[in-house]
Design an enzyme around this catalytic site. Structure first.
Site, PDB file in Angstrom:
ATOM      1  CB  CYS A 331       4.198   4.711   1.548  1.00 16.29           C
ATOM      2  SG  CYS A 331       4.475   2.981   1.103  1.00 16.29           S
ATOM      3  CG  HIS A 429      -0.194   4.934  -0.731  1.00 20.24           C
ATOM      4  ND1 HIS A 429       0.712   5.934  -1.022  1.00 20.24           N
ATOM      5  CD2 HIS A 429       0.513   3.781  -0.677  1.00 20.24           C
ATOM      6  CE1 HIS A 429       1.920   5.399  -1.142  1.00 20.24           C
ATOM      7  NE2 HIS A 429       1.831   4.101  -0.936  1.00 20.24           N
TER       8      HIS A 429
END
Length: 494
Positions: A331, A429
């Site tokens: 991310c 994630h």
């Protein structure tokens, strides 16, 4: 309408999240209709819900304890700190504002309406609502307009259990002092105490428990032992319990503990993995010899990138790659690996652009609209492997590097790899949560094929919830707690 019971704590990390999760699993095993709720949460560990919103990670764990999919009503107000004084305010799963502490105080009436609306919907759907407070109810400066602790309890007229962590020391002062700082009506709401993380001979503690009950007129509902090696998703703070020593030939993984690190639960499967030695490295520490360095998610990508450079980590990472190490970004860490991060609208701070590390041929432009999605796929790098996770990011990434993706998801490719295959990044994630995906990535990083394989994180989570529930059944006065919930304690499975 369902009944409500609230768990408050004498301090942050006293055990509120764990107690709610454990009680939720106890009630779920008894066949009761139960749902978790946290009015206001401040955390950088979050999860994506079934209705496409964002809530605190702890509430997703508690939902699993109840056998439920996470929903935004379980945590209607989430505050994600972006600086020491400001935070992104998320209402019902969606970003609503970026406010400093004083401005948020003025915003609380709006947040209160969201909290009460969500609680009303949950009590209409479920028989029992288990509520987790935030921090401590005795923070005098936060009492006005409170929606996280006693202000909420008074608004919905519910009983409260107060939990304290004896492992920190001063447990009796914490409990008695907290009561002393409450109003008369708030003190009356506290129906009993739970003491958490106890080690040793309970007989030596008994005189203190007797004094506490005599001094306060309130019962001790139980003393929960310190459960060594218990795995449950952390709400926010980095893990404080050391993992068992790993073998000398374990894959060495290092993660910089960025000032605004987010979703560090991404690394829980690696902490639990028998063939991985994972270390978080904080400010002032040098990069240790490692096979893999992972740049984690960040709530302030440009600010955390500047911090990495101030710590001397850019040069250290260059040496790491030059001598054969691998780098993975997740991310915000993925965004750092590109050529630049642009923030023209000031989404994460002052508007502007920052030159990134330049190892991936991509650029990222931050945008006010956040991308929230649960994802899954069937390919990791060049290998068939099931991957499941979620995306939470405000960036739109473009560039030729995306032509060499890391994952193949149901909605298309994700991530990027360098031409020499030493650096990779992904927006997902939870990319290590399934054992097959973790094995594919760790083999890429240098773990020998055939070494002990980890397990799916969901399996470890279930084992932890069951172990916790067993402990609560043994050490808490569940009959009294069921009475507070107005639950039928004569149920045949009770």
């Amino acid at each position: 309408m369902g009944t409500t019971l609230m768990v408050q704590g004498t301090t942050s990390d006293a055990g509120k999240s764990v107690l709610v999760a454990g009680l939720a699993r106890v009630l779920y095993r008894r066949g009761l209709s139960v749902v978790p709720f946290k009015p206001q949460n401040m955390a950088l560990n979050s999860a994506v819900t079934m209705d496409g919103g964002e809530i605190g990670r702890a509430q997703a764990l508690q939902a699993a304890a109840c056998g439920l999919e996470p929903h935004t009503d379980m945590n209607p107000v989430l505050l994600k700190p972006s600086s020491d004084q400001g935070a992104q305010v998320i209402i019902h799963g969606r970003p609503a504002a970026e406010l400093d502490a004083r401005a948020y105080h003025d915003y609380k009436p709006v947040a209160r309406e969201a909290v009460l609306a969500s609680h009303g919907r949950l009590t209409a759907q479920y028989d029992h609502v288990l509520v987790e407070g935030a921090g401590s109810p005795a923070e005098i400066n936060l009492r006005a307009g409170d929606i996280a602790n006693m202000g909420f309890a008074e608004a919905v007229d519910c009983p409260v259990i107060l939990v304290a962590d004896i492992d920190r020391g001063g447990v009796f002062a914490h409990l008695v002092g907290t009561l002393a700082l409450l109003s008369e009506t708030e003190r009356a709401r506290v129906q009993g105490f739970v003491i958490n993380r106890f080690r040793g001979d309970i007989g030596l503690l008994q005189p203190g428990l007797d004094w506490l009950e005599q001094e306060t007129g309130k019962p001790v509902l139980g003393v929960i032992p310190y459960l060594h090696g218990l795995y449950l998703d952390a709400e926010d703070a980095l893990p404080r319990e050391a993992m068992p020593e790993k073998a000398a030939d374990a894959l060495k993984v290092v993660v910089p503990a960025l000032p605004r690190i987010s979703n560090h639960t991404d690394f829980d499967p690696l902490r639990l993995h028998p063939a991985v030695d994972l270390r978080f490295v904080g400010p002032g520490e040098s990069l240790q010899p490692a096979d893999l360095v992972i740049l984690p998610g960040s709530k302030a990508v440009r600010g955390d990138l500047a911090w990495l450079r101030e710590q001397g980590w850019e040069a250290a990472l260059e040496r790491h790659v030059r001598y054969g190490g691998k780098v993975l970004g997740i991310c915000g860490g993925f965004q750092m690996l590109g050529r630049a991060v642009h923030d023209p609208d000031g989404v994460e701070g002052q508007p502007g652009s920052t030159a990134a590390l330049g190892w991936l041929d991509i650029e990222t432009r931050l945008a006010p609209e956040k991308h929230l999605e649960q994802v899954s796929g069937d390919r990791v790098l060049d290998r068939e492997a099931r991957v499941e996770g979620y995306e939470i990011h405000a960036g739109v990434t473009t560039g030729p590097g995306l032509g060499r993706p890391v994952l193949q998801l149901e909605h298309g490719p994700d991530g990027a790899r360098s031409e020499d295959d030493t650096v990779a990044g992904t927006y997902v994630h939870g990319v290590f949560d399934t054992a097959d995906a973790a094995e594919a990535l760790l083999n890429w990083a240098g773990m020998r094929t055939g070494m002990d394989k980890g397990e799916d994180l969901a399996t470890a989570r279930e084992r932890g919830l069951e172990r916790l529930a067993d402990s609560l059944e043994e050490h808490l006065d569940m009959k009294y707690i069921l009475t507070l919930l107005q639950a039928d304690s004569t149920d045949p499975v009770a």
